[in-house]
Design a protein around this motif. Structure first.
Motif, PDB file in Angstrom:
ATOM      1  N   MET A   1       0.849  -1.197   0.000  1.00 31.30           N
ATOM      2  CA  MET A   1       0.000   0.000   0.000  1.00 31.30           C
ATOM      3  C   MET A   1       0.880   1.241   0.000  1.00 31.30           C
ATOM      4  N   THR A   2       0.632   2.160  -0.905  1.00 31.50           N
ATOM      5  CA  THR A   2       1.390   3.403  -1.006  1.00 31.50           C
ATOM      6  C   THR A   2       0.689   4.493  -0.215  1.00 31.50           C
ATOM      7  N   HIS A   3       1.404   5.068   0.737  1.00 30.52           N
ATOM      8  CA  HIS A   3       0.834   6.108   1.588  1.00 30.52           C
ATOM      9  C   HIS A   3       1.213   7.483   1.039  1.00 30.52           C
ATOM     10  N   PRO A   4       0.342   8.444   1.179  1.00 31.08           N
ATOM     11  CA  PRO A   4       0.709   9.819   0.821  1.00 31.08           C
ATOM     12  C   PRO A   4       1.849  10.304   1.713  1.00 31.08           C
ATOM     13  N   THR A   5       2.680  11.115   1.178  1.00 30.76           N
ATOM     14  CA  THR A   5       3.787  11.645   1.967  1.00 30.76           C
ATOM     15  C   THR A   5       3.270  12.607   3.024  1.00 30.76           C
ATOM     16  N   PRO A   6       4.009  12.795   4.128  1.00 20.30           N
ATOM     17  CA  PRO A   6       3.575  13.760   5.152  1.00 20.30           C
ATOM     18  C   PRO A   6       3.316  15.146   4.596  1.00 20.30           C
ATOM     19  N   ALA A   7       4.101  15.543   3.592  1.00 23.46           N
ATOM     20  CA  ALA A   7       3.902  16.878   3.021  1.00 23.46           C
ATOM     21  C   ALA A   7       2.548  16.967   2.313  1.00 23.46           C
ATOM     22  N   ASP A  32      -9.928   6.455   4.058  1.00 25.02           N
ATOM     23  CA  ASP A  32     -11.038   5.607   4.505  1.00 25.02           C
ATOM     24  C   ASP A  32     -10.548   4.268   5.027  1.00 25.02           C
ATOM     25  N   THR A  33      -9.412   3.802   4.538  1.00 24.59           N
ATOM     26  CA  THR A  33      -8.942   2.453   4.890  1.00 24.59           C
ATOM     27  C   THR A  33      -7.631   2.454   5.677  1.00 24.59           C
ATOM     28  N   CYS A  34      -7.043   3.600   5.882  1.00 28.02           N
ATOM     29  CA  CYS A  34      -5.725   3.644   6.527  1.00 28.02           C
ATOM     30  C   CYS A  34      -5.805   4.418   7.843  1.00 28.02           C
ATOM     31  N   ALA A  35      -5.743   3.710   8.950  1.00 31.45           N
ATOM     32  CA  ALA A  35      -5.812   4.350  10.265  1.00 31.45           C
ATOM     33  C   ALA A  35      -4.547   5.145  10.560  1.00 31.45           C
ATOM     34  N   ASP A  36      -3.381   4.705  10.069  1.00 36.67           N
ATOM     35  CA  ASP A  36      -2.129   5.411  10.348  1.00 36.67           C
ATOM     36  C   ASP A  36      -2.147   6.817   9.756  1.00 36.67           C
ATOM     37  N   CYS A  37      -2.619   6.922   8.496  1.00 41.97           N
ATOM     38  CA  CYS A  37      -2.671   8.249   7.863  1.00 41.97           C
ATOM     39  C   CYS A  37      -3.714   9.145   8.522  1.00 41.97           C
TER      40      CYS A  37
END
Length: 263
Positions: A1-7, A32-37
């Protein structure tokens, strides 16, 4: 899964400045599916707001009115067993049988009208008990699991509950054999259901009624002689016919589902 960058998440949290619509949509789907983000986006102010909303909702639930009990579905018990438009037909059947009793007493030389009418007495009611042309709730009922043969049997029973006692009283009051009054009635009803699986109950009832009138009822009145089919020796034949046709009905149950619109 590719997460958006913090920026990118920071820019999204600040209103999405510089991000195109496709990027905004993909970030929202990911959140919607990523609790970490989602946790990365949470700020003290956001957490405080969510906490206050949760407390407010809990208080509103505790102090608000009690939940209203769920209402039963619109498909009530009486609609499963009876169509109100059936009542005039049942009233007509009772009236016709009553006229038959009166004529039996008034014209004892003629063949018994009670006997001649008994086989077809329930057919008008059965014909309209499950018909889209008569029942205003047909479209609603036809989509329920209780439709098909189960519905036809329930409404046919509702018809017989009215017609059989009337025929019984008519037969006893005129001194006619109870067996010859009721067995033909049951045989014709079962035959209507058996044929109705293929051509529709309404069509079967009309066809059997016309056939009986043309082959037995009218000739008996014209000749002033009761048909052999309604003489005492025919009771065994009618009993066999009633049982045989009743045994066929469960075997063709699936046909009622496929021909609901013609029933």
């Amino acid at each position: 899964m590719t997460h958006p960058t913090p920026a990118i998440l920071t820019r999204y949290a600040q209103g999405g400045g510089g991000l195109d619509d496709a990027s905004l949509w993909s970030i929202e789907v990911h959140l919607d599916t990523c609790a970490d983000c989602r946790a990365h986006l949470a700020t003290p102010a956001t957490a405080d707001l969510l906490e206050r909303v949760a407390v407010s909702l809990d208080q509103a639930i505790r102090t608000g009115p009690a939940p209203t009990p769920a209402r039963r579905p619109a498909l009530s018990v009486h609609r499963r067993w009876l169509a109100w438009t059936l009542l005039p037909w049942l009233a007509m059947t009772v009236a016709v049988v009553t006229c038959g009793v009166v004529l039996d007493f008034a014209q004892p030389s003629l063949p018994s009208l009670v006997l001649l009418l008994a086989p077809v007495a329930p057919l008008p009611g059965v014909a309209v008990s499950w018909s889209r042309r008569v029942d205003p709730n047909w479209e609603l009922l036809a989509t329920t699991p209780s439709a098909g043969l189960a519905m036809v049997l329930r409404r046919t029973l509702a018809v017989l509950v009215v017609v059989l006692p009337v025929l019984l009283v008519a037969g006893l009051s005129t001194g006619i054999s109870v067996a010859l009054t009721l067995l033909p009635c049951l045989a014709f009803t079962a035959c209507t259901l058996a044929l109705g699986a293929f051509v529709g109950v309404r069509t079967a009832a009309i066809g059997l009624g016309l056939a009986w009138s043309g082959a037995v009822l009218l000739p008996s009145l014209a000749t002033e002689s009761l048909s052999p089919l309604l003489r005492p020796g025919s009771t065994a034949l009618w009993a066999f016919a009633a049982v045989a046709f009743a045994a066929v009905v469960p075997l063709v149950a699936t046909h009622f589902r496929r021909l609901r619109s013609g029933a």
